[in-house]
Structure formats: C-alpha cells, structure tokens
Write a protein that holds these residues in place. Structure first.
Motif, short mmCIF file in Angstrom:
data_model
loop_
_atom_site.label_atom_id
_atom_site.label_comp_id
_atom_site.label_asym_id
_atom_site.label_seq_id
_atom_site.Cartn_x
_atom_site.Cartn_y
_atom_site.Cartn_z
N ALA A 137 -16.98 11.31 11.79
CA ALA A 137 -15.90 10.54 11.15
C ALA A 137 -15.76 9.17 11.79
CB ALA A 137 -14.59 11.30 11.26
N SER A 138 -15.58 8.18 10.93
CA SER A 138 -15.23 6.83 11.38
C SER A 138 -13.76 6.65 11.04
CB SER A 138 -16.06 5.78 10.65
OG SER A 138 -17.43 5.98 10.91
N THR A 139 -12.98 6.20 12.02
CA THR A 139 -11.54 6.05 11.80
C THR A 139 -11.14 4.59 11.97
OG1 THR A 139 -11.01 6.51 14.11
CG2 THR A 139 -11.05 8.40 12.60
N PHE A 140 -10.16 4.18 11.14
CA PHE A 140 -9.67 2.81 11.18
C PHE A 140 -8.15 2.83 11.12
CE2 PHE A 140 -13.84 2.89 9.31
CZ PHE A 140 -14.51 1.90 10.00
N GLN A 141 -7.54 2.15 12.08
CA GLN A 141 -6.08 2.07 12.09
C GLN A 141 -5.66 0.88 11.24
OE1 GLN A 141 -4.21 2.02 15.95
NE2 GLN A 141 -2.21 1.63 15.04
N MET A 142 -5.61 1.11 9.93
CA MET A 142 -5.25 0.06 8.99
C MET A 142 -4.86 0.67 7.65
SD MET A 142 -8.98 -1.42 7.75
CE MET A 142 -9.39 -2.08 9.33
N ALA A 143 -4.11 -0.11 6.89
CA ALA A 143 -3.78 0.26 5.52
C ALA A 143 -4.88 -0.25 4.61
CB ALA A 143 -2.44 -0.33 5.12
N VAL A 144 -5.03 0.38 3.45
CA VAL A 144 -6.07 0.00 2.50
C VAL A 144 -5.41 -0.28 1.16
CG1 VAL A 144 -8.15 0.78 1.30
CG2 VAL A 144 -7.77 1.43 3.68
N SER A 145 -5.89 -1.32 0.50
CA SER A 145 -5.33 -1.69 -0.80
C SER A 145 -6.44 -2.26 -1.69
CB SER A 145 -4.23 -2.74 -0.62
OG SER A 145 -3.79 -3.21 -1.87
N ASP A 146 -6.13 -2.40 -2.97
CA ASP A 146 -7.08 -3.03 -3.89
C ASP A 146 -6.86 -4.54 -3.96
OD1 ASP A 146 -4.67 -3.01 -5.18
OD2 ASP A 146 -5.47 -2.36 -7.10
N ALA A 147 -5.94 -5.05 -3.17
CA ALA A 147 -5.65 -6.49 -3.17
C ALA A 147 -5.44 -6.98 -1.75
CB ALA A 147 -4.40 -6.77 -4.00
N THR A 148 -5.75 -8.25 -1.53
CA THR A 148 -5.49 -8.85 -0.22
C THR A 148 -4.06 -9.37 -0.19
OG1 THR A 148 -6.84 -10.60 -1.14
CG2 THR A 148 -7.58 -9.65 0.89
N GLY A 149 -3.52 -9.40 0.99
CA GLY A 149 -2.17 -9.93 1.14
C GLY A 149 -1.45 -9.21 2.27
N LYS A 150 -0.24 -9.65 2.50
CA LYS A 150 0.59 -9.04 3.54
C LYS A 150 1.46 -7.97 2.91
CE LYS A 150 0.56 -12.93 6.58
NZ LYS A 150 1.03 -13.22 7.88
N VAL A 151 1.70 -6.93 3.68
CA VAL A 151 2.53 -5.84 3.22
C VAL A 151 3.53 -5.47 4.31
CG1 VAL A 151 0.80 -4.85 1.68
CG2 VAL A 151 0.89 -4.10 4.05
N GLU A 152 4.56 -4.80 3.90
CA GLU A 152 5.54 -4.26 4.83
C GLU A 152 5.24 -2.78 4.98
OE1 GLU A 152 10.27 -3.49 4.78
OE2 GLU A 152 9.58 -5.46 4.12
N PHE A 153 5.26 -2.30 6.20
CA PHE A 153 4.97 -0.90 6.47
C PHE A 153 6.28 -0.19 6.80
CE2 PHE A 153 2.97 2.47 9.24
CZ PHE A 153 2.36 3.13 8.19
N GLU A 154 6.67 0.74 5.96
CA GLU A 154 7.92 1.47 6.14
C GLU A 154 7.63 2.80 6.82
OE1 GLU A 154 9.49 1.84 2.21
OE2 GLU A 154 9.58 -0.32 1.91
N ILE A 155 8.30 3.04 7.94
CA ILE A 155 8.10 4.27 8.72
C ILE A 155 9.24 5.24 8.41
CG2 ILE A 155 7.94 5.24 11.03
CD1 ILE A 155 5.70 3.40 10.88
N SER A 156 8.88 6.47 8.05
CA SER A 156 9.88 7.51 7.84
C SER A 156 10.16 8.19 9.17
CB SER A 156 9.37 8.54 6.82
OG SER A 156 10.25 9.65 6.78
N ILE A 157 11.41 8.26 9.53
CA ILE A 157 11.79 8.90 10.80
C ILE A 157 11.72 10.42 10.68
CG2 ILE A 157 13.69 9.21 12.44
CD1 ILE A 157 14.51 6.31 11.71
#
Length: 168
Positions: A137-157
């Motif tokens: 397995a190759s692992t990447f600590q990142m979000a993936v999308s079909d578009a480039t840009g900045k996103v907000e990451f919402e964490i559920s407690i």
C-alpha cells in the motif's frame, strides 16, 4: 436448511452482537483513559479509537467494519466483467479497514490510500503494518478532489469516520 434453524442462527448472532455492543459501551464509559482498542477480525488486528463513533461501535459489535459490503461490491463488479487483479484505490481511507479487507481477498495486488486527517492517517499506517500489508500500500496524507483549489477540512469530534471536506 430448515427455517427454524436459520432463525436460531440469526438470533444467536444477534445476541452476540448485542453483547459486544454492551461490552463496548461499558468499556468506553468505565475506562475513560483508554484511547485505542485493538479488535481481532479473524487474522486481522484493527486499531480503532475508543471513542470513535460508528466505526468503533461496529468493529466492537461485529468484529469488522463493512467487510461484507466490500466483498459484495467486489462480487457485483466481477459479475459485470470487471477484473479485480489491479490496484484498490481508497479515497478517505480512514483507519484502513477497507484497504485491509481488499488486499486480503487476494484480488488486489496493491492499494493507494488517501486520508487527510492526521490521527486517522497514523492509524491507517499502523493498521497496515500490524497486518503485514505496508509493502502493498502507498499512503498519502491528503484530500482528493476532481478540481484544484483550497478546501476547508471539517473534523467531527464524535465520529472518526465523519470528517469532511468543503469548498471555502
């Protein structure tokens, strides 16, 4: 198999699941300093957060998290003529349960996992190592999308499986 025998098996499994749910509830409430649980699923060991919400509850109750759903999806894909001798791509891999199940079917030779949340990413890596799958397995600590840009990451407690990405 006779109907009453099926009913007996169902009720036995139901009682076992309810007992595990009760054990999980008691464990999380009486052991407040416990952060992680190790859950044995056959030959697998899955580390999960003690207060991880739905994933933890299901792991403790059933011994696995949606493994049957993944196996059913694979069977459906095969019945439609798709080959499963390739790479399993896990977007939002969380703690790695689906990647572990996919690789252990023997139908996938590699996995590529994307998980942006730091704590889940660490458990993803730990679970792959614990189950001897880190080389596959190759692992990447990142979000993936079909578009480039900045996103907000919402964490559920309350739920380790309910983090989300939203457009800013």
């Amino acid at each position: 198999m006779h109907f009453s025998k099926i009913g007996q098996l169902y009720h036995k499994e139901f009682r076992q699941i309810q007992a595990r749910k009760l054990s999980a509830s008691v464990a999380t409430s009486t052991l407040p300093n416990v952060e992680l649980f190790g859950v044995r699923d056959g030959n697998n060991i899955i580390l999960t957060y003690a207060k991880g919400g739905h994933i933890t509850t299901e792991l403790l109750a059933k011994g696995h998290f949606q493994r049957d759903d993944l196996l059913l999806a694979v069977k459906l894909a095969q019945s439609e003529g798709f080959s499963m001798r390739g790479t399993f791509i896990d977007v939002g891999a969380n703690i790695g349960t689906q990647t572990i199940y996919a690789l252990q079917t023997g139908l996938f030779t590699r996995a590529i996992c994307f998980e942006p949340e730091p704590r889940n990413y660490r458990l993803l890596r730990a679970n792959l190592i614990l189950n001897g799958l880190e080389q596959n397995a190759s692992t990447f600590q990142m979000a993936v999308s079909d578009a480039t840009g900045k996103v907000e990451f919402e964490i559920s407690i309350e739920n380790i499986g309910d983090h989300r990405v939203s457009l800013t």
